[in-house]
Structure formats: structure tokens, C-alpha cells
Design an enzyme around this catalytic site. Structure first.
Site, mmCIF file in Angstrom:
data_model
loop_
_atom_site.group_PDB
_atom_site.id
_atom_site.type_symbol
_atom_site.label_atom_id
_atom_site.label_comp_id
_atom_site.label_asym_id
_atom_site.label_seq_id
_atom_site.Cartn_x
_atom_site.Cartn_y
_atom_site.Cartn_z
ATOM 1 N N ARG A 159 0.819 -1.213 0.000
ATOM 2 C CA ARG A 159 0.000 0.000 0.000
ATOM 3 C C ARG A 159 0.855 1.266 0.000
ATOM 4 O O ARG A 159 2.076 1.210 0.138
ATOM 5 C CB ARG A 159 -0.874 0.014 1.252
ATOM 6 C CG ARG A 159 -1.858 -1.134 1.355
ATOM 7 C CD ARG A 159 -3.064 -0.850 0.509
ATOM 8 N NE ARG A 159 -4.108 -1.843 0.725
ATOM 9 C CZ ARG A 159 -5.115 -1.709 1.584
ATOM 10 N NH1 ARG A 159 -5.198 -0.650 2.362
ATOM 11 N NH2 ARG A 159 -6.050 -2.633 1.658
ATOM 12 N N CYS A 447 -11.348 7.114 13.177
ATOM 13 C CA CYS A 447 -11.547 6.635 11.809
ATOM 14 C C CYS A 447 -12.845 7.224 11.260
ATOM 15 O O CYS A 447 -13.593 7.880 11.972
ATOM 16 C CB CYS A 447 -11.597 5.120 11.799
ATOM 17 S SG CYS A 447 -13.082 4.457 12.563
ATOM 18 N N CYS A 453 -18.523 3.686 6.106
ATOM 19 C CA CYS A 453 -17.781 2.443 6.255
ATOM 20 C C CYS A 453 -18.730 1.261 6.456
ATOM 21 O O CYS A 453 -19.498 1.235 7.426
ATOM 22 C CB CYS A 453 -16.809 2.530 7.432
ATOM 23 S SG CYS A 453 -15.929 0.974 7.647
ATOM 24 N N CYS A 496 -8.662 1.241 12.354
ATOM 25 C CA CYS A 496 -8.110 2.177 11.364
ATOM 26 C C CYS A 496 -7.557 3.453 11.996
ATOM 27 O O CYS A 496 -6.739 4.130 11.383
ATOM 28 C CB CYS A 496 -9.175 2.514 10.330
ATOM 29 S SG CYS A 496 -9.738 1.054 9.425
HETATM 30 FE FE1 SRM Z 1 -8.643 0.857 7.437
HETATM 31 C C1 SRM Z 1 -10.760 -1.445 6.168
HETATM 32 C C2 SRM Z 1 -10.667 3.326 6.470
HETATM 33 C C3 SRM Z 1 -6.186 3.072 8.054
HETATM 34 C C4 SRM Z 1 -7.028 -1.487 9.305
HETATM 35 N N1 SRM Z 1 -10.400 0.921 6.419
HETATM 36 C C5 SRM Z 1 -11.088 -0.149 5.954
HETATM 37 C C6 SRM Z 1 -12.251 0.312 5.073
HETATM 38 C C7 SRM Z 1 -11.783 0.380 3.670
HETATM 39 C C8 SRM Z 1 -13.542 -0.482 5.232
HETATM 40 C C9 SRM Z 1 -13.797 -1.625 4.286
HETATM 41 O O1 SRM Z 1 -12.934 -2.505 4.126
HETATM 42 O O2 SRM Z 1 -14.894 -1.671 3.732
HETATM 43 C C10 SRM Z 1 -12.480 1.725 5.671
HETATM 44 C C11 SRM Z 1 -13.145 2.748 4.754
HETATM 45 C C12 SRM Z 1 -13.925 3.724 5.586
HETATM 46 C C13 SRM Z 1 -14.493 4.851 4.810
HETATM 47 O O3 SRM Z 1 -15.740 4.959 4.745
HETATM 48 O O4 SRM Z 1 -13.759 5.661 4.286
HETATM 49 C C14 SRM Z 1 -11.101 2.043 6.192
HETATM 50 N N2 SRM Z 1 -8.429 2.808 7.169
HETATM 51 C C15 SRM Z 1 -9.418 3.671 6.850
HETATM 52 C C16 SRM Z 1 -8.952 5.106 6.994
HETATM 53 C C17 SRM Z 1 -9.581 6.051 5.989
HETATM 54 C C18 SRM Z 1 -9.234 5.551 8.436
HETATM 55 C C19 SRM Z 1 -9.248 7.028 8.672
HETATM 56 O O5 SRM Z 1 -10.265 7.465 9.172
HETATM 57 O O6 SRM Z 1 -8.279 7.717 8.387
HETATM 58 C C20 SRM Z 1 -7.440 4.903 6.857
HETATM 59 C C21 SRM Z 1 -6.981 4.945 5.427
HETATM 60 C C22 SRM Z 1 -5.517 4.679 5.346
HETATM 61 C C23 SRM Z 1 -4.931 4.921 3.996
HETATM 62 O O7 SRM Z 1 -4.870 6.073 3.597
HETATM 63 O O8 SRM Z 1 -4.496 3.952 3.368
HETATM 64 C C24 SRM Z 1 -7.299 3.492 7.393
HETATM 65 N N3 SRM Z 1 -6.865 0.791 8.423
HETATM 66 C C25 SRM Z 1 -6.051 1.844 8.665
HETATM 67 C C26 SRM Z 1 -5.091 1.512 9.665
HETATM 68 C C27 SRM Z 1 -4.042 2.457 10.264
HETATM 69 C C28 SRM Z 1 -2.714 2.372 9.590
HETATM 70 O O9 SRM Z 1 -2.538 1.638 8.627
HETATM 71 O O10 SRM Z 1 -1.820 3.059 10.075
HETATM 72 C C29 SRM Z 1 -5.347 0.210 10.040
HETATM 73 C C30 SRM Z 1 -4.632 -0.567 11.160
HETATM 74 C C31 SRM Z 1 -3.307 -1.081 10.768
HETATM 75 C C32 SRM Z 1 -3.444 -2.394 10.090
HETATM 76 O O11 SRM Z 1 -3.575 -2.414 8.874
HETATM 77 O O12 SRM Z 1 -3.460 -3.413 10.786
HETATM 78 C C33 SRM Z 1 -6.459 -0.240 9.235
HETATM 79 N N4 SRM Z 1 -8.821 -1.134 7.643
HETATM 80 C C34 SRM Z 1 -8.089 -1.901 8.510
HETATM 81 C C35 SRM Z 1 -8.599 -3.246 8.474
HETATM 82 C C36 SRM Z 1 -8.081 -4.442 9.307
HETATM 83 C C37 SRM Z 1 -6.984 -5.149 8.605
HETATM 84 C C38 SRM Z 1 -6.598 -6.414 9.308
HETATM 85 O O13 SRM Z 1 -5.441 -6.793 9.224
HETATM 86 O O14 SRM Z 1 -7.428 -7.063 9.920
HETATM 87 C C39 SRM Z 1 -9.686 -3.232 7.578
HETATM 88 C C40 SRM Z 1 -10.588 -4.409 7.200
HETATM 89 C C41 SRM Z 1 -9.975 -5.301 6.196
HETATM 90 O O15 SRM Z 1 -8.931 -5.049 5.619
HETATM 91 O O16 SRM Z 1 -10.584 -6.354 5.972
HETATM 92 C C42 SRM Z 1 -9.806 -1.898 7.086
HETATM 93 FE FE1 SF4 Z 2 -13.398 2.471 11.442
HETATM 94 FE FE2 SF4 Z 2 -11.901 1.023 9.883
HETATM 95 FE FE3 SF4 Z 2 -13.712 -0.175 11.411
HETATM 96 FE FE4 SF4 Z 2 -14.471 1.250 9.335
HETATM 97 S S1 SF4 Z 2 -13.219 -0.611 9.235
HETATM 98 S S2 SF4 Z 2 -15.313 1.390 11.421
HETATM 99 S S3 SF4 Z 2 -12.994 2.900 9.259
HETATM 100 S S4 SF4 Z 2 -11.977 0.918 12.145
#
Ligand code: SRM
Ligand code: SF4
Length: 582
Positions: A159, A447, A453, A496
Site C-alpha cells: 500500500r 476513523c 464504512c 483504522c
Molecule cells: Fe482501514 C478497512 C478506512 C487506516 C485497518 N479501512 C477499511 C475500510 C476500507 C472499510 C472496508 O474494508 O470496507 C475503511 C473505509 C472507511 C471509509 O468509509 O472511508 C477504512 N483505514 C481507513 C482510513 C480512511 C481511516 C481514517 O479514518 O483515516 C485509513 C486509510 C488509510 C490509507 O490512507 O491507506 C485506514 N486501516 C487503517 C489503519 C491504520 C494504519 O494503517 O496506520 C489500520 C490498522 C493497521 C493495520 O492495517 O493493521 C487499518 N482497515 C483496517 C482493516 C483491518 C486489517 C486487518 O489486518 O485485519 C480493515 C478491514 C480489512 O482489511 O478487511 C480496514
Molecule cells: Fe473504522 Fe476502519 Fe472499522 Fe471502518 S473498518 S469502522 S474505518 S476501524
């Protein structure tokens, strides 16, 4: 000399593995003709605002998620209408740096095609929400016209990279930032599907026969793979939350010596499944800059070869390491693919994982202004015209702009003579609340969660202002109004907002219900621990009321809240793994 080697040793497939059918998610990638699927046809189909479920999975690799407005889901169901579909588009912005012109272009695109302004993410980039299917090609094309991309902003790939903004050490930042770009390009997907769909805007994509993915292969990675660069002493990107964390080692003259390599960080977990867990990464060695690209290439290849492709819940690098014999196994496997020795880690020290607000002078005499952007949302609302304000600043700014991993924005590289004009716009548009906000408010992140989401169990971004106000009042009653406690709120256990790294972490379990976690440190080196499970706001405040009372009565001088609850035995933090022996 930098070695851009691309040959790779791959793991030998056992007979049992060869006989096991690929799960649907893997088969989809393999059959997708390098991420084409039927996305082009789906976009052209005007009978629905949606695309197919399979294409939605492939779209992630292109940087977009299909969503629907959950606030009106039930109402639309009652009216027998399909959900209110739209797309979230995430920009690939390595290190969170962009030019003022790119800012203006993105702002314009978000205003034309999105419905919720620009949203700075916890990984230093932007999301644009609410994009209609019929506008997707134009928006994505527009982003590419600005010199940016969305490729690999989501999906089972390496990413977007995060990189400390670290304005104080401008020269060190420039070098590390440059490496982050080189590495990103080295590890990026090679498919031409992206170009066909969004740049050339072909109505029918090709068969992809001439594509190849020398690193990722036809099934790409088992799961997302996140890389970050930190420049000590600042850990503003939470380096140990990354699958691969690269800690820059600078000498006393800010010359880059190389990088400590940390592996296996990740926050995501499932509330009801103890086989999933948040985990901090561990430092396994050091590499000089000239070996960085090769080391990371092979490191990603180890995850490609050994990551769990049968169970997505266990597919992140952290589980690969833990299920194959731990850090020593991982280091040895990586070492076996490299023609040089991984060196022992070099000393480093982090002092902070928050942002430094206000003006800071860099080591080259240029100025940097860090502004607080609550939950990263740039949208004009009464009292704060943050989106307009940033647009006006971008119009006159002659430096660059940097997003932080804590969802804030830095007006970077400002000449002394330009400070006053920027300062005036900051005040005019209510972007100056870092001057009056409490320490808690300045260090609170959340988040997105509801309404976009699809995985959210509870509110986060929309809840943050309210709960911060409640906590400020509570803290004031204990005389703690100046305490800079780190608060992180996520709408579910995916984490997130990196809530497991908050001194106070709130993680949504159901509407109005959160797990309360406490005890992380201020430098990103200790996770917090569950304190109360699935409780409502009144219980959260009651629990913290008691804890704040004890904190005031029993704390050591200068002790942080997170450190206090651990020292006093209120919670026991997870143990760190012992360092590898060299
Ligand atoms: Fe995240 C999934 C938003 C950083 C762990 N994340 C999602 C999704 C795409 C929901 C989905 O899969 O349908 C969310 C979209 C929400 C929306 O409506 O916009 C979402 N993640 C975000 C953001 C926008 C949070 C924010 O409010 O800033 C961040 C965007 C980052 C970017 O620019 O790339 C975001 N997500 C993170 C982080 C923090 C980080 O990376 O520093 C994490 C935790 C670190 C990690 O990856 O373990 C994170 N997001 C997840 C996960 C859990 C992954 C896992 O290993 O289990 C999901 C769910 C998944 O992937 O299945 C997820
Ligand atoms: Fe928040 Fe990430 Fe969970 Fe969506 S998937 S509710 S952005 S922590």
C-alpha cells in the site's frame, strides 16, 4: 550502487498445497487478467449505481471501494430502492507530500465529484467520498492528470507508504522521503489494467496477455501490506503498526546511514476471535541504503510465498511470522534470499508519536506550520471554513503540503517573508484552533466509521467531538485540563485509527457501545489493554472518572496517564518478544 534486482527465489509448493483448491478471493485475483475483471462493463452499466461484488473486490487494487450511505439504508429498503451506492476513492500519496497545485486540483475534483470534502486519512493521504459510478472514470483520470495516482491505495498489494513528516530535520526528511518513493515504485504492481481503465479510459479492457507481475504474481499478495518510514526521535507514523517499518538511522550530521527493519506490525483484529490480534512490529536488523530495495523486495516475497491464502483473517505478515516459528525463522528465511548479511539493528530512540502543532523552523531556515484538522475532515461548516481556508493557502503557498499520520496538515517549507500571509488565512478560516485546543483534543484521532464504512459497528468521526468535550469536562474536574492524553477511536476492531496505540482507546462494538482500552505509551512502543468491554458512554465516563482520580492522587511527577495505569498494575500490557540474537 543501488541494486534493483528483481529475480526471486520462490517457496516450493508442496503436493498438498498444490491439491488444495484456491479460495474464492484468490481465484478471483488469478482469473482477473491482472485486475481487469469486468470493471469496464460494470462502470458502463447504468441500470444500477453498483458494480458486481467481484469487481468491487478488484476495484480496491485500483484505489476505490463501493459503499452505501448507511444513514438511509433502512429507509431506502422500505421504499424498495437499491442502497444509495457511491464510491470512496483513496489517493496514493507516498509520505503524504503534495504540491499546492496538486492540492488545488484534488480539492477541485473532490468538490466536483465527491460529497464530503477532502478527508485526510491516518495514512497521510486523501479519501474522496460519495462519488457516483458515472463519475468514476473522470475523477480517477483527473487524479492522474495531477501527477498522482490511486493504484495500490487499497487491495492485496504493498500500500501507500507513510513517512514521518518531521519538519525539524528537513535535510534528513528529504533523503528518507526520496527513498520512500524509490521503494514504492520498486514494489508497485505492474499491471496495465490501471492505465487502460482510468488513464486511457478504454471502453473494453484488453486481455492483459502482455502483463506480468514479477514480484506479486497473478494472485498478488495474500493480504494488504503496509510499509512506513520513521525518522527518530519522532514516531508520528506509528512505525510498529506497519507490516514493514523502516527506521531511518541518521548520524549527527543528518547523513543517512541506513534503516533498521521492523516486521509484523498490524492493528486489525476481530472482537470475537482471539486468534486475531493487534501486534507491534519487531526490529530484526539493519540495512544500508544501497540494500534497501533488494531487502524489501525479498521481504515482500517471503510474505507472498508464506502468507496464509486459505484464511484472510490470518493472512497479514504478523500471522505469517507467528505461525512459522517467529522472528528468527523470518529473519533466516529473508537472509537465505539475500546475497549480503542483514546487520544487527542500530540504536535509535523515539520520544513522541503525536504531531507538533504551530510554527517550527527547520534546520534549513524554512518554516513549517502544523494545523489540527479534526478527524482529517476538510469541509466547510459554520465557524470553520477549513476546506476553503486550505484552498486559499494553497493558492499563495510556495512550498509543499504534508499530511500527517495523525490526520493533520503541515504547510511546509514557508519562507520567513510568507509567514504573515499564511497566518492571516489560518485565522480567517478557523484553522488556528491548535492554539486553544486542549492536549486531549490535539491528540485525538478517529476513523471514518458511519455512515460510509460498511464495517463500522459504532460511530467514530461523528462521535469524536462529543466524547472529547465530555472527557475535557471530566478531566477539568480532576485538574487534568492540560494533560495531553492520546485518545483514539475506531468504529470497529479493524483499528483504522490505530486505537490499540491510544492511552485511551475506544473501539466500537455496537451502536453506542465501545470497548475501553487503556495503557499505551506516547511513543508507539506499547499497545493498550482491554479495561472494560462493550460499555456505553456513561460507563466509559464513570470508569475514567475513577482512573483519573487515582492518576491525580498516585502519579509520579511528569508521569503520563498510559504509563501510570501500567505501573500501578491497573492493566498489564502485552509482553514484547525478546530481541533477536546476532
Ligand atoms: Fe482501514 C478497512 C478506512 C487506516 C485497518 N479501512 C477499511 C475500510 C476500507 C472499510 C472496508 O474494508 O470496507 C475503511 C473505509 C472507511 C471509509 O468509509 O472511508 C477504512 N483505514 C481507513 C482510513 C480512511 C481511516 C481514517 O479514518 O483515516 C485509513 C486509510 C488509510 C490509507 O490512507 O491507506 C485506514 N486501516 C487503517 C489503519 C491504520 C494504519 O494503517 O496506520 C489500520 C490498522 C493497521 C493495520 O492495517 O493493521 C487499518 N482497515 C483496517 C482493516 C483491518 C486489517 C486487518 O489486518 O485485519 C480493515 C478491514 C480489512 O482489511 O478487511 C480496514
Ligand atoms: Fe473504522 Fe476502519 Fe472499522 Fe471502518 S473498518 S469502522 S474505518 S476501524
Amino acid at each position: 550502487m543501488t541494486d534493483r534486482i528483481t529475480i526471486t527465489k520462490t517457496k516450493t509448493t508442496t503436493k498438498a498445497e498444490a491439491a488444495t483448491p484456491l479460495p474464492a478471493a484468490e481465484q478471483l485475483k488469478r482469473d482477473s487478467r491482472f485486475l481487469r475483471g469486468t470493471i469496464a462493463q460494470g462502470l458502463a452499466d447504468r441500470s444500477t449505481g453498483a458494480i458486481s461484488e467481484d469487481d468491487n473486490k478488484l476495484m480496491k487494487f485500483h484505489g476505490s471501494y463501493q459503499q452505501d450511505n448507511r444513514d438511509i439504508r433502512d429507509e431506502r429498503r422500505r421504499q424498495k430502492l437499491e442502497p444509495d451506492y457511491s464510491f470512496m476513492v483513496r489517493v496514493r500519496l507516498p509520505g503524504g507530500v503534495l504540491s499546492p497545485q496538486q492540492w488545488l486540483d484534488l480539492d477541485d475534483l473532490a468538490s466536483r465529484y465527491g460529497n464530503a470534502g477532502l478527508r485526510i486519512t491516518t495514512r497521510q493521504t486523501f479519501q474522496i467520498h460519495g462519488v457516483r459510478k458515472e463519475d468514476m472514470r473522470d475523477l480517477m483520470h483527473g487524479i492522474n492528470t495531477t501527477g498522482l495516482s490511486t493504484l495500490a491505495a487499497c487491495g492485496d498489494v504493498v500500500r501507500t507508504f507513510v513517512c514521518s513528516v518531521n519538519p525539524q530535520i528537513s535535510s534528513g526528511h528529504a533523503k528518507v522521503y526520496d527513498w520512500s518513493w524509490q521503494l514504492m515504485e520498486h514494489l508497485a504492481p505492474r499491471t496495465s489494467a490501471y492505465r487502460e481503465l482510468w488513464i486511457d479510459r478504454l471502453e473494453q479492457t484488453t486481455d492483459g496477455a502482455s502483463d506480468a507481475e514479477p514480484l506479486l504474481g497473478p494472485t498478488y499478495l495474500p493480504r494488504k501490506f503496509k510499509i512506513g518510514f520513521a525518522i527518530p526521535p519522532y514516531n508520528d507514523v506509528d512505525i510498529f503498526a506497519q507490516d514493514l517499518g523502516l527506521i531511518a538511522i541518521l548520524d549527527a550530521d543528518n547523513q543517512l546511514q541506513g534503516f533498521n527493519v521492523a516486521v509484523g506490525g498490524g492493528m486489525g483484529s476481530t472482537a470475537s476471535d482471539p486468534s486475531t490480534y493487534p501486534r507491534l512490529g519487531d526490529v530484526i536488523g539493519f540495512v544500508p541504503p544501497e540494500h534497501l530495495l533488494q531487502t524489501c523486495w525479498h521481504l515482500v516475497a517471503v510474505q507472498r510465498d508464506f502468507g496464509n491464502r486459505q484464511e484472510r483473517k490470518h493472512a497479514r505478515l504478523k500471522y505469517t511470522i507467528d505461525s512459522h516459528g517467529g522472528l528468527a525463522w523470518f529473519r533466516d528465511e529473508l537472509q537465505s534470499r539475500l546475497p549480503f548479511a542483514i546487520e544487527p539493528p542500530r540504536p535509535y530512540q523515539f520520544t513522541h508519536n503525536g504531531d507538533r502543532f504551530g510554527w517550527i523552523e527547520g534546520d534549513d531556515g524554512r518554516w513549517h506550520l502544523t494545523l489540527r484538522i479534526p478527524s482529517g475532515r476538510l469541509l466547510d461548516v459554520p465557524g470553520h471554513t477549513r476546506q476553503t481556508g486550505m484552498r486559499e493557502i494553497a493558492r499563495i503557498h510556495r512550498g509543499d503540503l504534508r499530511m500527517t499520520g495523525n490526520q493533520n496538515a503541515v504547510i511546509a517549507n514557508v519562507a520567513t517573508e510568507d509567514k504573515a500571509a499564511i497566518e492571516a488565512l489560518v485565522r480567517q478560516h478557523g484553522l488556528d484552533d491548535h492554539e486553544s485546543a486542549s492536549g486531549l483534543r490535539l491528540n485525538a484521532i478517529s476513523c471514518v466509521a458511519l455512515p460510509t464504512c460498511g464495517l463500522a459497528m459504532a460511530e467514530a468521526e461523528r462521535y469524536l467531538p462529543h466524547i472529547v468535550t465530555q472527557l475535557e469536562q471530566l478531566m477539568a474536574r480532576h485538574g487534568l485540563q492540560d494533560e495531553a492524553i492520546h485518545l483514539r477511536i475506531s468504529g470497529c476492531h479493524n483499528g483504522c485509527a490505530r486505537p490499540f496505540g491510544g492511552e485511551i482507546g475506544l473501539i466500537g462494538r455496537a451502536v453506542g457501545k465501545y470497548d475501553l482500552r487503556i495503557g499505551a505509551d506516547h511513543i508507539g512502543e506499547r499497545l493498550n489493554t482491554i479495561y472494560r468491554e462493550n460499555i456505553n458512554e456513561a460507563s466509559i465516563l464513570a470508569a475514567l472518572d475513577e482512573l483519573f482520580a487515582r492518576f491525580v492522587a498516585e502519579r509520579h511527577s511528569g508521569e503520563r496517564f498510559g504509563d501510570f495505569v501500567v505501573r500501578s498494575g491497573i492493566v498489564t500490557p502485552p509482553e514484547r518478544r525478546p530481541a533477536l540474537v546476532y
